[in-house]
Design an enzyme around this catalytic site. Sequence first.
Site, PDB file in Angstrom:
ATOM      1  CG  ASP A  58      -4.224  64.343 -42.426  1.00 54.55           C
ATOM      2  OD1 ASP A  58      -5.096  64.332 -43.389  1.00 54.55           O
ATOM      3  OD2 ASP A  58      -3.755  64.287 -43.677  1.00 54.55           O
ATOM      4  CB  THR A  91      -9.169  60.824 -45.446  1.00 53.51           C
ATOM      5  OG1 THR A  91      -8.419  61.622 -45.441  1.00 53.51           O
ATOM      6  CG2 THR A  91      -8.002  60.319 -46.381  1.00 53.51           C
ATOM      7  CB  THR A  92     -12.190  64.462 -44.536  1.00 57.33           C
ATOM      8  OG1 THR A  92     -10.795  64.775 -43.423  1.00 57.33           O
ATOM      9  CG2 THR A  92     -13.350  65.426 -44.030  1.00 57.33           C
ATOM     10  CG  ASP A 392      -2.390  65.786 -46.767  1.00 57.87           C
ATOM     11  OD1 ASP A 392      -1.564  64.555 -47.268  1.00 57.87           O
ATOM     12  OD2 ASP A 392      -3.491  65.951 -46.619  1.00 57.87           O
TER      13      ASP A 392
END
Length: 478
Positions: A58, A91-92, A392
Amino acid sequence: MSVQLINPGAEVTRRGLALHTTISAAKGLQDVLRSNLGPKGTIKMLVSGAGDIKITKDGNVLLNEMQIQNPTASMIARTATAQDDVCGDGTTSTVLIIGELLKQAERYLVEGLHPRSVTDGFDLAREELSRWIDETALERKIDRELLVEIARCSLATKVVSDFATVLSEIVTDAVLTIQREGQPLDLHMVEIMAMEHRTSKESRLVKGLVLDHGGRHPDMPKKVTDAFILTCNVGLEYEKSEVQAGFFYSNAEQREKLLEAERQAVDDKVNKIIALKKQVCDDSGKGFVVMNQKGIDPNSLDLLAREGILALRRAKRRNMERLTLACGGVAVNSVDNLTPDVLGFAGVVYEQVLGDDKFTFVEEVENPYSCTIMLKGPNRHTIVQVRDAIRDGLRAVKNTIEDGRVLPGAGAFEVGAWKHLQEYSKSVSGKAKIGVLAYGDALLVIPKTLAQNCGFDQQDAIIKLQEEHIKVGLANRG
């Protein structure tokens, strides 16, 4: 010089070096997270100074755990964290796109193009893509099958593929369980309870509650079927008065009478609960369970156990609120004038002991608006990793239900956006056109990274995608 006069310890960096440092920080953070993207991404193991280990894919967890010193990299990390707070995922991808935008901009800045021209093009591209997304988003019937696919798309990037298939159905059913017509979804009604036991594939959805404690009397039943449930916040033990008070006695006899009066007050409360149990259960074989937020003393527990009542004390407040949503009934603050209308109902309530821990399962409830994901795993590291993934997945399903539209994934959207910006740039005049083209090229970092992490050649994969996309189009590919 003025900065040095104000703060003699300040470091002064010239424009070119400052720009190079900023872009290098963004590219460095991008390189750290690049290998995480997609279902074939690698897992990172973080070791703290105290020796604590955390294993995760994550991006949000990584950014929160990393010690970032560079101010630019820290700002990018906060941006990605804000993305996670709003959407629950991405986010990545955010870090990769920001790093690539700066990398594309650097190509033109070293040739003498002013940063203002690049940012003007970025702004035009962003506004155009926002409009284009609204036109391109696919209107689909939001059913369970689609939601399972959405959840799997999110979860497959964080856990192994086989487990993602199992977990996506659990997550989808959990959100559908708490969905109420005309009311916003509240994911706090989905409790994630962890049990360090067996393998993670044995995790399951409990359409009811799982409490992390059990009965406090050895003679209480361990399993109750067709159970009436009394949810209460009543002190079934001696409690000190809320005001400053004193009791005085002159001999032992008076002291004994005082103790008897205190005991009788508590016993009267317990007897009222027992009377309600006899009223609703009679000789029908149905069970009775008491969930109390306050304490129950040993004598009261003994009285309840003699009547075959399973009683749990000091239940957490959040469980008390969710209990009435799952089982029905009304939480009461007094045992006076108890009626059967305040009782909830569950098909089965049973206790499971694992080492020194006790878990109480409340299952087979009708029309629950609260549920529990029973998460299992062989060790703490696995449980923490899966817990982050479930969070998520829940947000992904919730966002799909609320928005009602979907976009194709796996890099298809980014290739479509690149093609659209290529066409849009023809209508842009001046140097801003360079910024628009750079924005489109930066978006291709997502399909390129996915291809690289899967073991394919980046350039070969992206060329085939672009050619196929031009032939078929985004909507049909989705």
